[in-house]
Each structure stands twice: as structure tokens, then as C-alpha cells.
Scaffold this active site. Structure first.
Site, short mmCIF file in Angstrom:
data_model
loop_
_atom_site.label_atom_id
_atom_site.label_comp_id
_atom_site.label_asym_id
_atom_site.label_seq_id
_atom_site.Cartn_x
_atom_site.Cartn_y
_atom_site.Cartn_z
N ARG A 91 17.19 90.85 -60.55
CA ARG A 91 17.94 90.08 -59.57
C ARG A 91 19.00 89.06 -60.89
O ARG A 91 18.29 88.70 -61.85
CB ARG A 91 17.22 89.04 -58.98
CG ARG A 91 17.91 87.65 -57.98
CD ARG A 91 18.86 87.79 -57.06
NE ARG A 91 19.44 86.74 -56.15
CZ ARG A 91 20.28 86.25 -56.27
NH1 ARG A 91 21.74 86.46 -57.15
NH2 ARG A 91 20.66 85.50 -55.82
N HIS B 28 20.83 83.38 -62.45
CA HIS B 28 21.89 81.75 -61.03
C HIS B 28 20.52 81.46 -61.54
O HIS B 28 19.79 80.70 -61.55
CB HIS B 28 22.27 83.53 -60.07
CG HIS B 28 20.61 83.15 -58.95
ND1 HIS B 28 19.87 84.29 -59.20
CD2 HIS B 28 19.43 82.28 -58.14
CE1 HIS B 28 18.34 84.09 -58.82
NE2 HIS B 28 18.45 83.00 -57.61
N HIS C 263 20.21 77.69 -57.93
CA HIS C 263 21.05 77.50 -57.06
C HIS C 263 20.17 75.94 -56.12
O HIS C 263 19.82 75.16 -57.35
CB HIS C 263 20.79 78.15 -55.96
CG HIS C 263 19.30 78.93 -56.13
ND1 HIS C 263 17.89 77.71 -55.63
CD2 HIS C 263 19.14 80.48 -56.22
CE1 HIS C 263 17.38 78.73 -56.05
NE2 HIS C 263 17.44 79.81 -56.00
N GLU D 164 13.31 76.44 -55.62
CA GLU D 164 13.16 78.29 -54.99
C GLU D 164 11.37 78.68 -55.48
O GLU D 164 10.68 78.25 -56.28
CB GLU D 164 13.63 79.37 -55.80
CG GLU D 164 12.78 80.79 -55.65
CD GLU D 164 13.69 81.27 -56.04
OE1 GLU D 164 15.27 81.62 -56.41
OE2 GLU D 164 13.50 82.58 -56.96
N HIS E 203 17.43 80.83 -63.59
CA HIS E 203 16.31 81.90 -63.59
C HIS E 203 16.86 83.40 -63.46
O HIS E 203 17.74 83.14 -63.44
CB HIS E 203 15.98 81.25 -62.98
CG HIS E 203 15.98 80.75 -61.19
ND1 HIS E 203 16.88 79.74 -60.63
CD2 HIS E 203 16.10 82.09 -60.61
CE1 HIS E 203 16.64 79.73 -59.37
NE2 HIS E 203 16.67 81.75 -59.24
N GLU F 72 21.59 82.84 -49.33
CA GLU F 72 21.21 83.86 -50.91
C GLU F 72 22.35 84.29 -50.82
O GLU F 72 22.04 85.03 -52.45
CB GLU F 72 19.50 84.63 -50.22
CG GLU F 72 18.49 85.21 -51.20
CD GLU F 72 18.68 84.83 -52.40
OE1 GLU F 72 18.29 84.09 -52.72
OE2 GLU F 72 18.03 85.46 -53.59
N HIS G 259 -4.86 71.84 -34.79
CA HIS G 259 -5.06 70.86 -36.00
C HIS G 259 -2.86 70.39 -36.08
O HIS G 259 -1.87 70.40 -35.40
CB HIS G 259 -4.79 71.36 -37.62
CG HIS G 259 -4.16 72.28 -38.13
ND1 HIS G 259 -4.86 73.72 -37.79
CD2 HIS G 259 -2.72 72.08 -39.05
CE1 HIS G 259 -3.65 74.49 -37.68
NE2 HIS G 259 -2.53 73.31 -39.02
N HIS H 83 -0.70 72.39 -32.97
CA HIS H 83 -1.19 73.92 -32.93
C HIS H 83 -2.57 74.36 -33.54
O HIS H 83 -3.47 73.66 -34.19
CB HIS H 83 0.12 74.74 -33.74
CG HIS H 83 -0.11 73.44 -34.55
ND1 HIS H 83 0.38 72.94 -35.50
CD2 HIS H 83 0.08 74.93 -36.08
CE1 HIS H 83 0.18 72.97 -37.16
NE2 HIS H 83 -0.06 73.78 -37.56
#
Ligand code: MN
Ligand code: MN
Length: 420
Positions: free
Chosen positions: A129, A132, A134, A138, A177, A200, A314, A360
Site C-alpha cells: 500500500r 501516503h 490522510h 488510522e 506511512h 480510501e 449496556h 444494546h
């Protein structure tokens, strides 16, 4: 009194007066009438489920129905609509390139999830990958195989590490990264970003930046000749094949060893850590800023629920929950006021969503372990247990609310068990 005032008094005043004039007994009667209406509706649904009312003589998608029995025919306690809670990575298009593939579930697919988006990616051995960065943080969990990751701190120190199934990594927003698949068969992983509309496809790529910078500027900036950039890709690499790198020690030495090493650790062994909580029903492993300091904005729990077990009733006071279902199957009911409750089934590779503060539970409905991730755009994992709350209030208060007397109440677990 003119015409206008007359009209107003007829439409407005009498209704206001009749409301104010209601006795408390009348209000109570109205409230009970509401309860009766609900009870009637529930009884009607229960009856209908077992008679001809529930027949569906025309077409059905049998495959989908078999996987989603509760979603299709919900328990009679369901009511109204809490908004979308479910999506599956098996419904989103894979972007396949030489070297691997990627696909994503963002706010476009699951509109309720405004805080988190997820990506599922595969890199074959050697596959990259591209380098890059962003605008979102992440967080990643390795689902299969082995990978090498690198991330550079703004001060120029560098982290290089290898991860295997059950490990996680964090790349803070803006930190550059890379990820590369290792032997024997590369890797597959889940990425979680703390932006619901993250894409992405919208990341800052090294190859694209170079392609959009005049060659003479590249030359002036690097001290190289402009012609040295003649063979750069000119188009985004994104995912591309490569050769499996040398050992981690060799790569660390190659970049300058301890002199340039990051003082922060960006990877964490989540699956192999000691459970934060463990019982007969299953276990929970929590990783957040308290035990993994670089994880400042994303908290997560890896939950295992044994067959027949229950992730207890909870809610989470500080964030919405974005789930990735790793193995097994289960059902979840999410309640949200006013009068809304929705039950959905979940299978491996599905994504679940629970709004912040919405109560839930998750029940294992299969005969194998149910394993899933709960992730939160938050500094710390935080949940509130219904059982614990019921046991912390004075017994006469519990009796007044639920008509459960003290002797019975003492059977409710007094501590948060997480999984029952
Ligand atoms: Mn990234
Ligand atoms: Mn939860």
C-alpha cells in the site's frame, strides 16, 4: 372581538384550556391507555407471527433470509425504526489492483455512522500500500497473515514494525506511512478511520504528489537532476506488487538504526494480550490510550462470546460504536427513544453500528465462538452495565420501577460482567 380574534380563540384557546384542565387522574389514564395500546400491538404481532398473517407467498431471497432471520421477522419487542445498523463488506465493490485489493464501508453505505468509516484490504506477499497519509487517524487490526508497517513522526524519527494476525497499529492523522505484505502469503486487515465520510480513494499519495510537481522544483528540492525523476510513475501507484523485504533488523539498520528510531511504539498485540475481563460467557480485550498511549482518538474492544453467551445489556456514554464481525454469528437489538427498537443479525465480514448512548446487547446465535471488534472515536473505552445499575440503586427504588423485589434483585449480577 374582531373576526381574526374569534378565529384564533376557536382554534387555539379551547385546546389549551382543555389540556390545562386535565386532572392528574386523567393524565394517568391517558398514559395507561398508551401502555395498553402497545401491549395490544405486541400481542397482535406475536399472534400474527404464528398464523397466516406472516406468510410470504411471493418471492424471497432465501440466502439473505437464512442469514438474517431476526432482521426479517423481528422479535415482537421491536418497534419503529432506529436507522441503519448493518452493512456488509460482501456488498461493496473491491478495487482490485496488481498486489492486492481494497473496499470500504463509509457514511455513504451506512449513513448513521458519522464518526467512523472502515476499510478491508488485502496485500499479497511483497505487495505495497503506497507511501501516503490522510486527514483521519488510522487504526488497524490484522485479520490474516503478516505485514511490515512504517510511520514517520514529524520530528523525523521512524517506526518500522512487523505485525501478524491479531495485532493492531495506529497511524496518527497526517503522519506518513506504508504497509507491505510479508511471507508466506501477504496479509489482510481492517482499517478504522475516525471520520464517517473518509474515503480510501482520497489519500495523499507520494506518486501523485511527485507527478504534480514541476521537475525543476523536484530537482531544486532534492539536489538531484530533473532527469532523475524521468522514471517516476506519473500516475498513482496506490496498491502495487513488490518483493518481500529483508528482515526487520536489516531494514532498521538500512535507515540508520537507533539514531533515527521512533521513541513511540505504533503496534500492539491485541489478540494475544491478557483479557481485560474474562468469564464463562467469553472475554473482552480493551485497547485505548490507557494501555496504548499513541491511540489517542480511537478506542477498541475485541470481544469473544461463547455459544449461548451474551454481551450484556449496556451502552457507551462517550461515543458511537462501529463493529466489525470477525467470526461466528449473533443478533443485536438497539433501543432508541421514543419507542424505537431494531434487531438485526450479523455474520462474519458484517459491520454493525450503535448510536452513542443507545442501549444494546449482542447474543451469540450460533454454535461457535462469536468474535467481533467494537471501535469508538474516543480516547477511552467506556460502557455502562444495566445489571450493575440495577444493583446499585436502593431495592425499594428498583421495586417501584420494575416490580422486582429485593430477594429476586439479589440474583442479578452486581458487577459488570461484559459477557454473560
Ligand atoms: Mn493509511
Ligand atoms: Mn457496545
Amino acid at each position: 372581538m374582531n373576526d381574526h380574534e374569534e378565529e384564533k380563540s376557536l382554534l387555539d384557546y379551547p385546546s389549551r384550556r382543555s389540556f390545562l384542565g386535565l386532572s392528574s387522574a386523567a393524565i394517568a389514564t391517558a398514559a395507561f391507555a398508551g401502555l395498553t395500546a402497545n401491549a395490544q400491538e405486541k400481542a397482535s404481532t406475536q399472534k400474527a407471527e404464528h398464523d397466516h398473517s406472516s406468510s410470504d407467498p411471493a418471492q424471497e431471497n432465501r440466502g439473505l433470509l437464512a442469514l438474517n432471520p431476526n432482521s426479517n421477522t423481528p422479535p415482537p419487542t421491536d418497534h419503529g425504526d432506529v436507522g441503519p445498523l448493518w452493512y456488509s463488506f460482501d456488498l461493496v465493490k473491491k478495487r482490485v489492483e496488481e498486489g492486492g485489493w481494497t473496499h470500504q464501508i463509509t457514511q455513504r453505505e451506512l449513513p448513521s455512522s458519522r464518526d467512523i468509516a472502515g476499510v478491508n484490504m488485502r496485500l499479497v506477499a511483497g505487495g505495497y500500500r503506497e507511501m501516503h497519509w490522510h486527514t483521519a487517524d488510522e487504526w488497524a487490526y490484522v485479520l490474516y497473515g503478516n505485514a511490515r508497517v512504517t510511520v514517520m513522526n514529524p520530528d523525523g524519527t521512524m517506526f518500522i514494525g512487523d505485525v501478524t494476525e491479531g495485532d493492531l497499529w495506529i497511524f496518527p492523522a497526517g503522519f506518513p506511512h506504508s504497509i507491505q505484505g510479508l511471507g508466506p502469503d501477504g496479509t489482510e486487515f481492517l482499517l478504522v478511520f475516525n471520520q464517517g465520510n473518509f474515503s480510501e480513494d482520497g489519500t495523499m499519495l507520494l506518486s501523485e504528489w511527485v507527478a504534480h510537481t514541476p521537475p525543476e522544483i523536484l530537482a531544486k528540492n532534492t539536489g538531484l537532476e530533473a532527469s532523475d525523476f524521468d522514471n517516476t510513475p506519473g500516475a498513482p501507484l496506490y496498491i502495487f506488487p513488490g518483493t518481500v523485504p529483508p528482515s526487520l533488523e536489516e531494514d532498521k539498520a538500512d535507515i540508520g538504526g537507533g539514531q533515527v528510531a521512533s521513541k513511540y511504539q505504533y503496534t500492539f498485540h491485541m489478540k494475544s494480550m491478557a483479557p481485560t475481563q474474562e468469564g464463562k460467557g467469553g472475554s473482552v480485550r480493551i485497547v485505548d490510550s490507557r494501555n496504548f498511549p499513541v491511540s489517542k482518538h480511537i478506542a477498541a474492544a475485541l470481544v469473544t462470546v461463547k455459544p449461548g453467551g451474551l454481551r450484556e445489556l449496556h451502552w457507551h456514554p462517550n461515543a458511537s460504536e462501529w463493529q466489525f464481525w470477525i467470526a461466528g454469528k449473533g443478533r443485536m437489538t438497539v433501543f432508541f427513544p421514543v419507542d424505537n427498537a431494531r434487531t438485526m443479525d450479523f455474520n462474519a465480514n458484517d459491520v454493525g453500528y450503535v448510536p452513542s448512548n443507545a442501549p444494546h446487547y449482542i447474543e451469540n446465535t450460533g454454535d461457535t465462538d462469536l468474535v467481533f471488534l467494537e471501535t469508538f472515536a474516543a480516547e477511552e473505552f467506556m460502557d455502562v452495565s444495566l445489571n450493575q445499575w440495577l444493583r446499585r440503586v436502593p431495592s425499594e427504588m428498583l421495586k417501584a420501577h420494575l416490580n422486582i423485589d429485593k430477594a429476586k434483585a439479589m440474583k442479578i449480577p452486581a458487577e459488570k460482567l461484559a459477557v454473560i
